[in-house]
Scaffold this active site. Structure first.
Site, PDB file in Angstrom:
ATOM      1  N   LYS A   1      12.288 -18.384  37.547  1.00 50.42           N
ATOM      2  CA  LYS A   1      11.709 -17.005  36.900  1.00 50.42           C
ATOM      3  C   LYS A   1      12.159 -15.729  37.445  1.00 50.42           C
ATOM      4  O   LYS A   1      12.077 -14.659  37.163  1.00 50.42           O
ATOM      5  CB  LYS A   1      10.132 -17.059  37.234  1.00 50.42           C
ATOM      6  CG  LYS A   1       9.386 -18.190  36.493  1.00 50.42           C
ATOM      7  CD  LYS A   1       9.682 -18.178  34.843  1.00 50.42           C
ATOM      8  CE  LYS A   1       9.098 -16.957  34.399  1.00 50.42           C
ATOM      9  NZ  LYS A   1       8.805 -17.053  32.985  1.00 50.42           N
TER      10      LYS A   1
ATOM     11  N   SER B   1       8.038 -29.209  36.750  1.00 54.14           N
ATOM     12  CA  SER B   1       8.493 -28.842  35.105  1.00 54.14           C
ATOM     13  C   SER B   1      10.159 -29.155  35.341  1.00 54.14           C
ATOM     14  O   SER B   1      10.309 -29.823  34.281  1.00 54.14           O
ATOM     15  CB  SER B   1       8.560 -27.359  35.096  1.00 54.14           C
ATOM     16  OG  SER B   1       8.882 -26.492  35.920  1.00 54.14           O
TER      17      SER B   1
HETATM   18  N1  PMP Z   1       8.727 -24.203  35.343  1.00 48.83           N
HETATM   19  C1  PMP Z   1       8.117 -23.295  36.149  1.00 48.83           C
HETATM   20  C2  PMP Z   1       7.802 -23.964  37.484  1.00 48.83           C
HETATM   21  C3  PMP Z   1       7.533 -22.125  35.724  1.00 48.83           C
HETATM   22  O1  PMP Z   1       6.869 -21.541  36.573  1.00 48.83           O
HETATM   23  C4  PMP Z   1       8.013 -21.687  34.522  1.00 48.83           C
HETATM   24  C5  PMP Z   1       7.404 -20.183  34.075  1.00 48.83           C
HETATM   25  N2  PMP Z   1       6.139 -19.921  34.038  1.00 48.83           N
HETATM   26  C6  PMP Z   1       8.714 -22.299  33.535  1.00 48.83           C
HETATM   27  C7  PMP Z   1       9.302 -23.593  34.039  1.00 48.83           C
HETATM   28  C8  PMP Z   1       9.051 -21.994  32.157  1.00 48.83           C
HETATM   29  O2  PMP Z   1       9.834 -21.099  31.893  1.00 48.83           O
HETATM   30  P1  PMP Z   1       9.814 -20.084  30.852  1.00 48.83           P
HETATM   31  O3  PMP Z   1       8.665 -19.122  31.180  1.00 48.83           O
HETATM   32  O4  PMP Z   1      11.166 -19.432  30.736  1.00 48.83           O
HETATM   33  O5  PMP Z   1       9.600 -20.690  29.463  1.00 48.83           O
END
Ligand code: PMP
Length: 338
Positions: A47, A281
């Site tokens: 991010k 994630s």
């Molecule tokens: N993984 C984590 C730990 C995140 O904080 C985020 C963003 N909220 C994402 C993945 C997803 O990324 P994006 O917002 O670019 O879809």
């Protein structure tokens, strides 16, 4: 700048992250599976890219002016990592940061934000339709604060565009243009939007697969065109129940759902076989990449995903045996390849 160049500031350090081979997964699948090491960014997550893209765009449009007296304020609603990215860059560029957040995130994120000097406005997690949702609270605070700018990462195209310019281009270059499959989960979908657009422009045959946690509506959106969900997930920062500007811009071929148990199994597999402790994630993304590798077993296909952040950010949860037991998510070995 490249990965070995000198950088004077955190601003300059965003991006140009290594693309690491997840060697154990490559061996198990007979493909080449890579993860973009986004935990190497100065704020520790993918991010930082969204934060830099959004701030750079606002500065170019004169909506934010660095090092002003009194300072400009950046306001955002965030599950955590965008806030850390914004606060990291804001500290160096002389901005104030106010963040509205749900109060159910891992405590490590709040501690980090406080250390960076961000002002936190916490509220109970609630549905998007509720005016107290952190998204609406951020807009209201920005409207009521002089010299304030609402980052609006979900709808702001500067988020996905920065991933197009950097993450997408880096993955293309780091794979020597040999990438066959890209997969990742979506929160705002900035990463998916930018990377999928860049790769598809370079080679329309690159297969793009959305990885979705349970509790998110995007798997059904891609598969059936309707936002529907089932179940829930302990993952943070991914999964969404509405169509955003950044999601609409993404070029996605297919979607896969990943259960939390499979995500945890992968998190511990990577820790024990690749020496890599990633966040939830990232583990979900790696599980999706592994499954896509099994579908293409032995082909040598090049599969890339995103390692969004490091596992230490969730130490009190996924690295805590009591927490895992309470959630009935104790890690199991990866299911053997059939
Ligand atoms: N993984 C984590 C730990 C995140 O904080 C985020 C963003 N909220 C994402 C993945 C997803 O990324 P994006 O917002 O670019 O879809």
């Amino acid at each position: 700048m490249n990965g070995t160049a000198r950088a004077g500031t955190v601003w300059e350090l965003v991006g140009q992250t290594p693309l690491m081979e997840l060697t154990s997964l490559s061996k198990l699948t007979g493909c080449r599976i890579y993860g973009k090491a986004e935990f190497c960014n100065p704020g520790g997550s993918v991010k930082d890219r969204a934060a830099k893209g959004i701030i750079r765009d606002a500065e170019q449009r004169g909506l934010l002016v660095p090092h002003s007296d009194p300072p400009y304020t950046i306001v955002e609603g965030t599950a955590g990592n965008t806030g850390i990215g914004l606060a990291t860059l804001a500290a160096e560029r002389g901005y104030k940061v106010i963040l509205t957040m749900p109060d159910d995130q891992a405590s490590e994120k709040y501690a980090m934000l406080k250390a960076l000097g961000a002002e936190l406005d916490l509220g109970p997690a609630c549905p998007f339709a509720n005016p107290n949702h952190f998204y609406h609270r951020a807009r209201a605070i920005a409207e009521a604060t002089p010299r304030a700018y609402w980052a609006n990462q979900f709808e702001n195209p500067a988020n996905g565009d920065f991933h197009y310019e950097t993450t997408g281009a880096e993955i293309w270059e780091q794979t020597g243009g040999r990438i066959d499959v890209f997969t990742c989960a979506a929160g705002t979908s900035g990463t998916m939007s930018g990377v999928s657009r860049y790769l598809k422009e370079k080679n329309p045959n690159v297969r793009v697969v959305l990885a979705d946690p349970y509790g998110s509506g995007m798997y059904c959106q891609v598969r059936t065109g309707k936002i529907e969900n089932e179940g829930r997930s302990v993952t943070e920062g991914i999964g969404i129940m509405r169509l955003t500007t950044n999601f609409k811009a993404a070029r996605i071929d297919d979607a896969m759902r990943v259960h939390d148990q499979d995500m945890i199994d992968m998190l511990y597999h990577l820790a024990r076989h690749d020496g890599l402790v990633v966040g939830t994630s990232a583990a979900l993304n790696a599980m999706a990449a592994y499954r896509l590798g099994l579908e293409l077993r032995g082909s040598g296909a090049v599969i890339a995903t995103i390692l969004c952040d490091h596992g230490t950010r969730y130490q009190s949860r996924v690295l805590n045996e009591d927490w895992l037991r309470e959630k009935e998510l104790l890690p199991r070995p990866l299911a053997p390849v059939q």
